[in-house]
Scaffold this motif. Structure first.
Motif: not given
Length: 371
Positions: A62-63, A37-38, A7-10, A29-30
């Protein structure tokens, strides 16, 4: 090489924080991103799933959990992702899921037409392959009759023939009653009640006897062919046959097809007789025609070629029903839901083909003078 989720944060132009999940969100894979993420806390405004290549229930959970904990909105989710997220949501979810942009009407129409065309092409290819294998097996059995599984053939004849006698007999008897009763009511207006005998005899021997038998045969035996062979494919019994050198077409398909071809004209003739008996039964009360007088009159007014027409249709209808059931059974793959789906398709296809062929035969025999 295994692909992992990331993931990326923008920061979007409107100043909102967007976390974009990428890669496969599946159980294998998660694990690498779950802890990260937590730890994000509440610094996310939107969760973008447009970069997700694959998703399962774990990835959907998860999402959704990320969106729920951060009070974020999920965007860019595919239809599959939306279904899975909806399935894992709590009773009172606070995360709002925005569906992906819907396709325009022309795109949906073109996509649907294209899908049907491709499915039709693949279906024709599979059908040609099945018929080719069946013709090869038929030729092999003609040249080497000892390879025919006679025990299996007689067993199928018992199942599809003897076992069907009660229901087909009852159905045909009742149909004969309906034909005679309704025919008598209509003909009585013209003082021609006596022609009820002609109506019942010709309809039973020529059309309704064999047609209704074929429809019942499709629902009873055609469906069982598809279900039995389909279940054997799911349990890998068909693959096991090929492994030990046994041809599934010869062992499973040929006995069922031959049994249907042999039994159908016999069942059709039996159904016609029961319909005539039903007509004679009701005529005793509505027309005051004695039972045996009705039967004797049948021999006088019904031409012999009506009997041959019904007997000719029998093997053809039996072949169509058996082919539909066996073909759909051999197409089962994936999961047990396929068995029910292919069984339904087999019955619908068989009944449709039988009715179309019956209409063709009606026109054909009329043209050759057997009308």
């Amino acid at each position: 090489m295994r692909e992992w989720a990331d993931f990326t944060i923008d920061t979007a132009q409107d100043g909102t924080q967007v976390i974009a999940l990428t890669g496969p969100l599946v159980v294998s894979s998660v694990g690498a991103i779950d802890g990260r993420l937590r730890a994000l806390g509440s610094q996310v405004d939107r969760v973008d799933l447009s970069g997700v290549s694959e998703i399962d229930t774990v990835g959907a959970w998860l999402a959704w959990r990320l969106a729920y904990e951060t009070q974020a909105t999920i965007t860019g989710a595919s239809k599959k992702a939306l279904r899975l997220i909806a399935a894992v949501e709590d009773k009172n979810p606070e995360a709002v899921v925005e569906p992906e942009e819907e396709q325009s009407a022309p795109e949906e129409v073109l996509g649907g037409v294209g899908g049907y065309v491709i499915s039709y092409i693949y279906g024709v290819r599979d059908l040609m392959g099945f018929l080719g294998a069946l013709m090869i097996a038929t030729g092999r059995l003609i040249l080497h009759p000892r390879q025919m599984r006679w025990t299996s053939l007689f067993r199928q004849m018992e199942l599809v023939g003897v076992g069907a006698i009660p229901i087909i007999g009852l159905m045909s008897f009742l149909i004969g009653i309906v034909i005679a009763q309704q025919g008598a009511v209509q003909l009585k207006q013209f003082g021609a009640e006596i022609y009820t005998v002609n109506l019942t005899g010709r309809l039973s021997l020529r059309e309704l006897g064999i047609l209704m038998t074929a429809i019942m045969f499709a629902g009873r035996s055609g469906s069982s062919f598809a279900a039995q062979i389909g279940t054997m494919k799911l349990t890998e019994e068909v693959d096991a046959m090929r492994t030990i050198g046994v041809a599934p077409i010869e062992a499973l398909v040929m006995p069922r097809i031959l049994a249907a071809v042999i039994i159908m004209p016999l069942l059709g003739f039996y159904a016609s007789l029961m319909a005539i008996i039903g007509g004679a039964f009701v005529s005793m009360f509505s027309l005051d025609i004695p039972f045996f007088t009705f039967l004797t009159r049948i021999r006088e007014v019904v031409p012999m070629h009506d009997l041959w027409v019904g007997l000719f249709k029998g093997p053809v209808f039996g072949l169509i029903v058996a082919l539909a059931g066996c073909y759909q059974g051999m197409r089962v793959h994936g999961n047990s839901e396929e068995v029910g789906l292919k069984t339904t398709i087999a019955v619908v296809q068989a009944i449709f083909a039988v009715i179309v062929l019956d209409a063709f035969f009606a026109v054909f025999f009329t043209e050759v003078g057997w009308g």
